[in-house]
Design an enzyme around this catalytic site. Structure first.
Site, PDB file in Angstrom:
ATOM      1  N   GLY B  55     -55.157 -19.795 -55.049  1.00 27.57           N
ATOM      2  CA  GLY B  55     -53.935 -20.771 -55.186  1.00 27.57           C
ATOM      3  C   GLY B  55     -54.272 -22.242 -54.686  1.00 27.57           C
ATOM      4  O   GLY B  55     -55.506 -22.425 -54.786  1.00 27.57           O
ATOM      5  N   GLU B  56     -53.478 -22.912 -54.381  1.00 28.46           N
ATOM      6  CA  GLU B  56     -53.951 -24.352 -53.621  1.00 28.46           C
ATOM      7  C   GLU B  56     -54.030 -24.279 -52.124  1.00 28.46           C
ATOM      8  O   GLU B  56     -52.855 -23.660 -51.320  1.00 28.46           O
ATOM      9  CB  GLU B  56     -52.785 -25.246 -53.984  1.00 28.46           C
ATOM     10  CG  GLU B  56     -53.104 -25.805 -55.495  1.00 28.46           C
ATOM     11  CD  GLU B  56     -54.368 -26.348 -55.764  1.00 28.46           C
ATOM     12  OE1 GLU B  56     -54.822 -27.078 -54.852  1.00 28.46           O
ATOM     13  OE2 GLU B  56     -54.845 -25.931 -56.838  1.00 28.46           O
ATOM     14  N   CYS B  87     -61.426 -17.376 -53.658  1.00 28.17           N
ATOM     15  CA  CYS B  87     -61.154 -18.836 -54.331  1.00 28.17           C
ATOM     16  C   CYS B  87     -60.406 -19.490 -53.031  1.00 28.17           C
ATOM     17  O   CYS B  87     -61.188 -19.911 -52.009  1.00 28.17           O
ATOM     18  CB  CYS B  87     -60.368 -18.881 -55.484  1.00 28.17           C
ATOM     19  SG  CYS B  87     -60.470 -20.766 -56.276  1.00 28.17           S
ATOM     20  N   ILE B 143     -62.053 -20.915 -61.302  1.00 33.91           N
ATOM     21  CA  ILE B 143     -61.014 -21.688 -61.587  1.00 33.91           C
ATOM     22  C   ILE B 143     -60.851 -22.776 -60.601  1.00 33.91           C
ATOM     23  O   ILE B 143     -60.319 -22.638 -59.406  1.00 33.91           O
ATOM     24  CB  ILE B 143     -59.675 -21.091 -61.905  1.00 33.91           C
ATOM     25  CG1 ILE B 143     -59.748 -20.031 -62.919  1.00 33.91           C
ATOM     26  CG2 ILE B 143     -58.610 -21.966 -61.995  1.00 33.91           C
ATOM     27  CD1 ILE B 143     -58.604 -18.986 -63.025  1.00 33.91           C
ATOM     28  N   HIS B 180     -62.527 -15.000 -59.164  1.00 29.58           N
ATOM     29  CA  HIS B 180     -61.331 -14.128 -59.132  1.00 29.58           C
ATOM     30  C   HIS B 180     -61.572 -12.930 -59.809  1.00 29.58           C
ATOM     31  O   HIS B 180     -61.146 -12.561 -60.709  1.00 29.58           O
ATOM     32  CB  HIS B 180     -60.477 -14.744 -59.956  1.00 29.58           C
ATOM     33  CG  HIS B 180     -59.723 -16.015 -59.183  1.00 29.58           C
ATOM     34  ND1 HIS B 180     -58.927 -16.204 -58.516  1.00 29.58           N
ATOM     35  CD2 HIS B 180     -60.163 -17.283 -59.687  1.00 29.58           C
ATOM     36  CE1 HIS B 180     -58.799 -17.515 -57.941  1.00 29.58           C
ATOM     37  NE2 HIS B 180     -59.413 -18.280 -58.746  1.00 29.58           N
ATOM     38  N   GLU B 182     -59.688 -10.160 -59.026  1.00 28.95           N
ATOM     39  CA  GLU B 182     -58.470  -9.879 -59.495  1.00 28.95           C
ATOM     40  C   GLU B 182     -58.058 -10.035 -60.779  1.00 28.95           C
ATOM     41  O   GLU B 182     -57.027  -9.365 -61.581  1.00 28.95           O
ATOM     42  CB  GLU B 182     -57.446 -10.182 -58.352  1.00 28.95           C
ATOM     43  CG  GLU B 182     -56.944 -11.707 -58.482  1.00 28.95           C
ATOM     44  CD  GLU B 182     -57.742 -12.725 -58.128  1.00 28.95           C
ATOM     45  OE1 GLU B 182     -58.814 -12.440 -57.604  1.00 28.95           O
ATOM     46  OE2 GLU B 182     -57.539 -13.893 -58.284  1.00 28.95           O
TER      47      GLU B 182
END
Lengths: 296, 205
Positions: B55-56, B87, B143, B180, B182
């Site tokens: 996420g962020e 991440c 990402i 990631h 997942e």
């Protein structure tokens, strides 16, 4: 480690998944971008004018000045999105050259093509597109959109259109999921959408890409409403920087988007925020000036 | 009686203040554990393990602090519950963050650099060799990914990228990846997390 490929479909949809549960805020200056990031935005949309001001502006609304986009990119570490006109693939090429993180092919700007949207598969930057119903969502995904946002009526601070279109999309998905496989061909014809995307959506019982809500969100309760109706995240345009205290509104909408199903927290973050942006009744907007109807 | 009862399913929390929560919830179900969304301190009660998703990290950090999640998450870790960060989750677990950000849950003796590969245009997929989970490489989805820019003596490198920069690390029961798992169908990392629950001391009592 062997690198297979950059800018794949998985990385495009993946970035949208990373934004889930968050708020993407419209900003028109680098200072606003910093305020948005500080308040907890997951991304910013770099614009010259927020939708409320686009409504007042007479003339053609176009892609923002690359200088402004560069300033905003330099100001924040969160992803930066920017808008191009529907069908204006050269504006999209320019935004890709500027290395924005997402391109919004947006009805808020004046459309450049009244028949064709951009072939988004041709781009390495991911695209988000708006929709009012399931057919429009699936056509955009067929063209390569990696993220969908159901449209509200941008710049009004009125949530009614966002609710209408989110309900339409969700109802469309439920109806599709209930069909037999041999009934999906006729459904695709009716939806005017590619059969493979229709089949995938029916099987998943959800869109094959994330679905956010955009347009009309003015309060923390509006953001939570769209989340409870199925939006995975929300775009907030004029609602933050046209309110009485942008920092507090921004923080409150971020918290409301996370704790969307917790009324105690929603009450707490909604208290004493000051005036929201002034809203517009839909009846006050002539049909030909409505933005959400743009998109084919 | 108690010794004959089937062992209960592990309860695995996913920090759900912001980020790619759904994919982790699904992965947890697929490895036979019970997923729990964590937004408030009370959601951490009775968890056997915790995942910090992508996420962020700037957004997640603010929501962690606004609702007092930092101390109870650290308490869960010190009680022996295994943690997995992916991440942004890896950034939250690092003791040091390049460019001045203060740490959030300093449980890994590493320094991480955010967005180390560049902007979204540079996001990529790659095969990652990680002997700790088997000979078959993992499919890594990166990402706007971070990298580990420095590794301290207490952390162990599990995988490196093409330039030799660490992209997966472990320290005791804390695991972190720059990519990631997942978002793929490969469940080996989630299984490893559950296996570590089995060896946790005292926590499940």
């Amino acid at each position: 480690m062997t690198t297979i490929e950059t800018s794949t479909w998985t990385t495009k949809v993946g970035l949208a998944r990373m934004l889930s549960g968050g708020v993407i805020m419209d900003v028109v200056t680098a200072d606003q971008a910093r305020i948005a990031q500080e308040a907890g935005a997951v991304a910013v949309m770099a614009l010259e004018r927020v939708p409320t001001d686009i409504r007042k502006f007479v003339g053609v609304a176009r892609m923002s000045d690359p200088k402004l986009i560069e300033e905003i990119k330099a100001a924040v570490s969160i992803p930066v999105m920017a808008k191009c006109r529907i069908g204006h693939f050269v504006e999209a090429q320019i935004l890709e050259a500027l290395e924005v993180d997402y391109i919004d092919e947006s009805e808020v700007l004046t459309p450049a093509d009244e028949e064709h949207h951009i072939d988004k598969h041709e781009f390495r930057v991911p695209f988000v597109c708006g929709c009012r119903d399931l057919g429009e969502a699936l056509r955009r995904i067929g063209e390569g959109a990696a993220l969908i946002r159901t449209k509200g009526e941008a710049g009004t601070g009125n949530i009614v259109e966002a609710v209408r279109h989110m309900r339409a999309v969700q109802k469309g998905i439920r109806q599709l999921h209930a069909l037999r496989p041999d009934e999906l061909f006729a459904a695709a014809k009716e939806l005017r959408a590619p059969i493979d995307v229709v089949q995938r959506t029916a099987e998943l019982d959800e869109l094959p890409v994330p679905n956010f809500s955009a347009g009309g969100v003015a309060t923390p309760a509006d953001a939570a409403l769209m989340r409870q109706l199925g939006a995975q995240a929300v775009f907030v345009g004029s609602g933050i920087f046209k309110s009485e205290s942008p920092e507090r509104y921004a923080q409150a909408i971020v918290k409301a988007t996370t704790h969307y199903d917790n009324p105690e927290i929603l009450a707490e973050v909604s208290a004493g925020l000051g005036e929201p942006m002034r809203g517009l009744e839909l009846g006050e907007i002539p049909v030909e000036e409505r933005l959400a109807v743009r998109g084919w | 009686m108690a010794s004959q009862a089937p062992s209960r399913r592990a309860r695995v929390g996913v920090l759900a203040v912001q980020g790619a929560v759904q994919a982790h919830l699904r992965a947890i179900r697929e490895v036979g554990a019970e997923p729990v969304e964590v937004r408030l301190p009370r959601d951490l009660a009775g968890l056997d393990a915790l995942i910090l998703p992508g996420g962020e990290s700037t957004t997640m950090r603010k929501l962690i602090d606004a609702y007092g999640l930092r101390e109870p998450m650290l308490a869960l870790a010190s009680a022996g519950a295994p943690l997995l960060g992916t991440c942004a989750g890896m950034i939250l677990l690092a003791e040091r963050i390049a460019e001045g950000d203060s740490p959030v849950l300093p449980l890994l003796d590493v320094e991480v650099r955010r967005n180390a590969y560049g902007r979204q245009l540079d996001s990529f997929e790659a095969e990652v060799s990680m002997p700790a989970i088997g000979v078959e490489p993992l499919h890594g989805i990166f990402i706007r990914a971070p990298v580990v820019s420095r590794v301290g003596p207490r952390a162990e490198v599990l995988a490196v990228d093409a330039d030799g920069q660490p992209i997966a690390v472990r320290q005791g029961k804390v695991l972190a990846t720059a990519f990631h798992p997942e978002l793929t169908e490969d469940r080996r990392l989630h299984r490893l997390l559950i296996e570590m629950v089995g060896t946790a001391v005292g926590h499940r009592a």
